[in-house]
Motif scaffolding. Structure first.
Motif, mmCIF file in Angstrom:
data_model
loop_
_atom_site.group_PDB
_atom_site.id
_atom_site.type_symbol
_atom_site.label_atom_id
_atom_site.label_comp_id
_atom_site.label_asym_id
_atom_site.label_seq_id
_atom_site.Cartn_x
_atom_site.Cartn_y
_atom_site.Cartn_z
ATOM 1 N N HIS A 1 37.909 39.774 33.501
ATOM 2 C CA HIS A 1 39.014 40.017 32.950
ATOM 3 C C HIS A 1 39.621 41.178 33.805
ATOM 4 O O HIS A 1 40.714 41.309 34.231
ATOM 5 C CB HIS A 1 39.318 40.536 31.833
ATOM 6 N N ALA A 2 38.716 42.236 34.377
ATOM 7 C CA ALA A 2 39.247 43.395 35.271
ATOM 8 C C ALA A 2 39.397 42.585 36.740
ATOM 9 O O ALA A 2 40.545 43.070 37.286
ATOM 10 C CB ALA A 2 37.968 44.280 35.211
ATOM 11 N N ASP B 1 42.855 40.717 36.231
ATOM 12 C CA ASP B 1 43.986 41.875 36.053
ATOM 13 C C ASP B 1 44.347 42.368 37.365
ATOM 14 O O ASP B 1 45.404 42.848 37.427
ATOM 15 C CB ASP B 1 43.639 42.783 34.996
#
Length: 248
Positions: free
Chosen positions: A42-43, A46
């Motif tokens: 997710h990081a 993002d």
């Protein structure tokens, strides 16, 4: 075509920083960890990158086999690719004790994770590495300088560096480079986060370092991305210490 990097221990510490750094360089990242945690994915997403998560326990040969199959399937599905361009063997364990308190289990666990794991994972992935791929094994400055209660850990990292040189020679005909990065004291959650959380420990170690501070995970991650870049294409079988000049 997207270049693919697989990083072990990618869910935290140096592995997480390295996964993020490689993603910033345009790599599709296979974030491998014992938990299979997708938070790092997710990081990366993002931040505009691409990644998948894979579960692996490098101390377990069966887990390595399963992770290899899972990673290759994920790479095919996500990027329509069948090779890996960068392998970072970062997952490690530190069990520190003075001589009288070391157990056989400590030795077995440390070498299973820090030496056998990188060896068997590299063995499993070599048929799927691209021509001219790069492997980085994460060692430690403790393979050079001594410190109390670190004998087993330091010995495992010295073994990993010897493995690095042997593999560099063996894989050289395929243009595959194999090097080791040896971080110095770095503020991560390794060993319970002692160095990250203890001001006294960081202060004491900073006083032993030429650049006057302990490392940050990004210091190590950026060195790894530099090492796997084309600018260092003529570098293999080397141990590169990234320690700020600790214990000179």
């Amino acid at each position: 075509m997207t270049r693919i990097a697989l990083v072990t221990g990618a869910n935290r510490g140096l592995g997480r920083a390295t996964a993020l750094a490689l993603a910033r360089q345009g790599f599709g990242v296979v974030a491998a960890s014992r938990s299979g945690d997708s938070d790092i994915v997710h990081a990366i997403v993002d931040a505009g990158g691409e990644a998948i998560a894979v579960r692996v326990d490098v101390a377990d040969p069966a887990s390595i086999d399963a992770a290899t199959a899972s990673a290759l399937a994920g790479i095919d599905e996500k990027w329509n690719a069948d090779t890996i361009d960068v392998l970072v063997n970062n997952a490690g364990v530190g069990l520190f004790a003075p001589l009288g308190a070391i157990t056989a289990e400590d030795v077995d666990t440390t070498f299973a994770v820090n030496v056998r794991g990188p060896l068997l994972l590299t063995q499993a992935l070599v048929p799927h590495l691209s021509q001219g791929a790069s492997i980085v094994n994460v060692s430690s400055s403790l393979s050079r300088h001594v410190s109390p209660a670190t004998s087993v850990y330091a010995a495992s990292k010295k073994a990993l560096e010897t493995l690095t040189r042997s593999l560099a020679l063996e894989l050289g005909p395929r243009g595959i480079r194999v090097n080791s990065i040896a971080p110095g004291p770095t503020a991560t959650d390794f060993n319970g986060g002692a160095m990250r959380d203890s001001v006294a420990m960081r202060t004491a170690l900073s006083e032993q370092t030429a650049l006057g501070r302990v490392g940050d995970p990004d210091d190590i991650a950026d060195a790894i991305t530099a090492l796997v870049s084309s600018e260092l294409r003529w570098t293999t079988g080397e141990r590169i210490e990234v320690s700020g000049g600790v214990s000179m």
